[in-house]
Design a protein around this motif. Structure first.
Motif, PDB file in Angstrom:
ATOM      1  N   THR A   7    -100.701  49.944 -36.918  1.00  0.00           N
ATOM      2  CA  THR A   7     -99.636  51.155 -36.783  1.00  0.00           C
ATOM      3  C   THR A   7     -99.942  51.786 -35.505  1.00  0.00           C
ATOM      4  O   THR A   7    -100.921  52.166 -35.137  1.00  0.00           O
ATOM      5  N   SER A   9     -98.071  55.278 -33.857  1.00  0.00           N
ATOM      6  CA  SER A   9     -97.047  56.115 -34.142  1.00  0.00           C
ATOM      7  C   SER A   9     -97.019  57.361 -33.521  1.00  0.00           C
ATOM      8  O   SER A   9     -98.029  58.164 -33.685  1.00  0.00           O
ATOM      9  N   MET A  43     -97.858  57.300 -42.239  1.00  0.00           N
ATOM     10  CA  MET A  43     -97.724  56.061 -41.346  1.00  0.00           C
ATOM     11  C   MET A  43     -98.591  54.863 -41.543  1.00  0.00           C
ATOM     12  O   MET A  43     -98.932  53.857 -41.032  1.00  0.00           O
ATOM     13  N   HIS A 105     -93.281  53.828 -34.653  1.00  0.00           N
ATOM     14  CA  HIS A 105     -92.248  54.912 -35.143  1.00  0.00           C
ATOM     15  C   HIS A 105     -90.837  54.618 -34.565  1.00  0.00           C
ATOM     16  O   HIS A 105     -90.043  54.827 -35.142  1.00  0.00           O
ATOM     17  N   ASP A 138     -89.674  54.507 -38.309  1.00  0.00           N
ATOM     18  CA  ASP A 138     -89.339  55.815 -38.699  1.00  0.00           C
ATOM     19  C   ASP A 138     -87.926  55.857 -38.454  1.00  0.00           C
ATOM     20  O   ASP A 138     -87.190  55.356 -37.664  1.00  0.00           O
ATOM     21  N   CYS A 141     -85.775  56.821 -34.829  1.00  0.00           N
ATOM     22  CA  CYS A 141     -86.033  56.207 -33.783  1.00  0.00           C
ATOM     23  C   CYS A 141     -84.809  55.861 -32.638  1.00  0.00           C
ATOM     24  O   CYS A 141     -83.630  56.278 -32.971  1.00  0.00           O
TER      25      CYS A 141
END
Ligand code: ZN
Length: 486
Positions: A7, A9, A43, A105, A138, A141
């Protein structure tokens, strides 16, 4: 069978003067392959879901970076290159993977790279041309064609406030598995709704719209329907809301469905947005409200979760000028004031110059005389199932029980516990003001007589009629009422 997960973000407000550097990731969340050994946050929920599902099937799991920074300005090139490089190096070292799932993200902008997620997906694809690649994003975006071209599957959160990260992660896992086995052949098409705004999904017309999107996923041939709400405070070419539809090898159905859902969303544009108040009008309503519990005002213009500094003083100045009593207000990001209060100690009375330091969007600093009521470090506040860090927090009291919460880690208010853990009794307040847009809404509802969204000035001012976009080439609502005709 090998699954690779990571991940990365941050949500970039390109109008924010503060860069996002490695320090922003270090102070918020930065782990190098072991994030799933600790409790999930928003996240990293996906990483937990993916690891559990894969291990239950007896797969090998390669966990790479988990890096999250509170939104601010563009990520520095050095920082972006290092984070992206770590994901790619881990993937290369593992010898590639059969399935690659990334929680990104979708609105990360670095110096010289407007579409970081598309860039990452493209490089992952180059390294692993035959892998099944899935992106979880997310909903705030910028959905780009580059992301869709580089990956097999993209799905966005459906809920704002975001409380469905785990559900979306599970869906992406299932679709990726079915893609890998050849059961389905996903194709993706998007439709640009030409809308720039914020949409709270829990009530009203927006609730119905999200429920219809979900129901549509049961229709023959349709695998997934997402609404990318977009992130308004970014000067990038793909800013704005998009509908994304995934079908099983049917590009025509995907394009048609995306357009139909997108046109429906456009028709609902006046109903799916939340009415906003001006600051003075909101404070007039507070004065008229009387007993029945605290009124909660959202200081929308200074939401650090959208990249605003978190130190604006427009709300505080108005509260003090009106001599309001029994107020709780926060969270003001002011590391200098935190340091002074820590050194002075609990119980000390001080003269302080609070907030208003980052730029004109923050307003003027406010000079107060206040008592340090409490200082605490290591606290967190809930966002959905996850616990988000709060940094070192200070509770200051001035005037007639006006309680001000200051910290040294930029974060929006998600939950009443951001105040209550310090010892502040919110039930005794007539007014609570929170630097936040919508995430606070659900947790504050039970304690609020009323919640008013206030269009305060600042780095996340929600006046979308006049954004300084230079890269968007099409018209958009609300700058024009008829963006498809211009
Ligand atoms: Zn978001």
């Amino acid at each position: 069978m090998r699954l690779f997960i990571a991940t990365l973000s941050t949500e970039t407000n390109t109008f924010c003067p503060m860069p996002t550097a490695m320090s922003g990731f270090e102070e918020y969340f930065l782990r190098h392959g072991d994030a799933t050994r600790e409790a999930p946050n928003l996240m990293t929920e996906a990483l937990h879901v993916w690891r559990a599902r894969a291990e239950a099937l007896g797969w090998e799991v390669v966990e790479s970076l988990a890096a999250i920074a509170e939104p601010a300005g563009r990520t520095t090139r050095q920082c972006y290159d290092a984070l992206r490089g770590e994901i790619l190096a881990d993937l290369d070292r593992a010898g590639g993977a059969d399935i690659i799932l990334l929680q990104l993200h979708g609105a990360m902008v670095a110096e010289g790279v407007d579409d970081c997620e598309g860039d990452i997906a493209g490089r992952v694809r180059k390294l692993c041309p035959d892998a099944t690649i899935g992106l979880a994003l997310d909903l705030h975006c910028h959905l780009t064609q580059r992301m869709l071209d580089a990956s097999d599957l993209v799905i966005c959160f459906k809920e704002y406030p975001h409380d469905d990260a785990s559900d979306r992660a599970a869906e992406l896992f299932d679709l990726a598995y079915r893609t890998f086995t050849g059961e389905i052949r996903p194709v993706m098409r998007q439709f640009d709704c030409r809308m720039v705004n914020l949409y709270l999904t829990k009530t009203g017309a927006m609730r119905g719209f999200v429920d219809r999107m979900t129901a549509l996923e049961s229709a023959p041939g349709i695998l997934s329907v997402s609404l990318a709400h977009g992130f308004p405070w970014a000067d990038v070419a793909d800013v704005g809301a998009r509908v994304l539809v995934l079908t099983d090898n049917d590009p025509g159905l995907a394009a048609l469905t995306a357009e139909q859902v997108g046109q429906e969303f456009f028709r609902l544009r006046h109903e799916v947005t939340t009415p906003l108040s001006g600051l003075d009008a909101a404070l007039d309503e507070v004065a008229a409200a009387g007993a029945g519990g605290p009124v909660v005002l959202a200081d929308m213009g200074d939401n650090s979760g959208g990249g605003a500094p978190g130190d604006s003083t427009f709300m505080l100045r108005a509260v003090l000028d009106r001599s309001l009593s029994h107020v709780a207000t926060g969270i003001y990001w002011d590391p200098g004031v935190v340091r002074i209060c820590q050194d002075a100690g609990i119980g000390t009375g001080l003269r302080l110059r609070l907030g208003g330091k980052v730029g004109p969007e923050s307003g003027e600093p406010v000079d107060i005389t206040a008592r340090v009521m409490n200082v605490a470090a290591g606290l967190g506040q809930h966002l959905g199932k996850g616990l988000e860090p709060l940094g070192t927090m200070v509770w200051l009291r001035t005037g007639d029980e006006v309680d001000i919460v200051v910290n040294d880690l930029r974060t929006q208010v998600y939950h009443p516990e951001a105040f209550e853990q310090l010892g502040i009794d919110l039930s005794a307040k007539s007014l609570i003001t929170v630097k936040s847009l919508f995430h606070f809404f659900g947790p504050f509802q039970p304690i609020a007589a009323r919640i008013i969204q206030v269009a305060t000035p600042g780095g996340t001012s929600p006046d979308f009629r006049s954004m300084n976009y230079t890269k968007l080439t099409s018209a958009y609502w609300p700058a024009t009422e008829t963006p498809f005709e211009s």
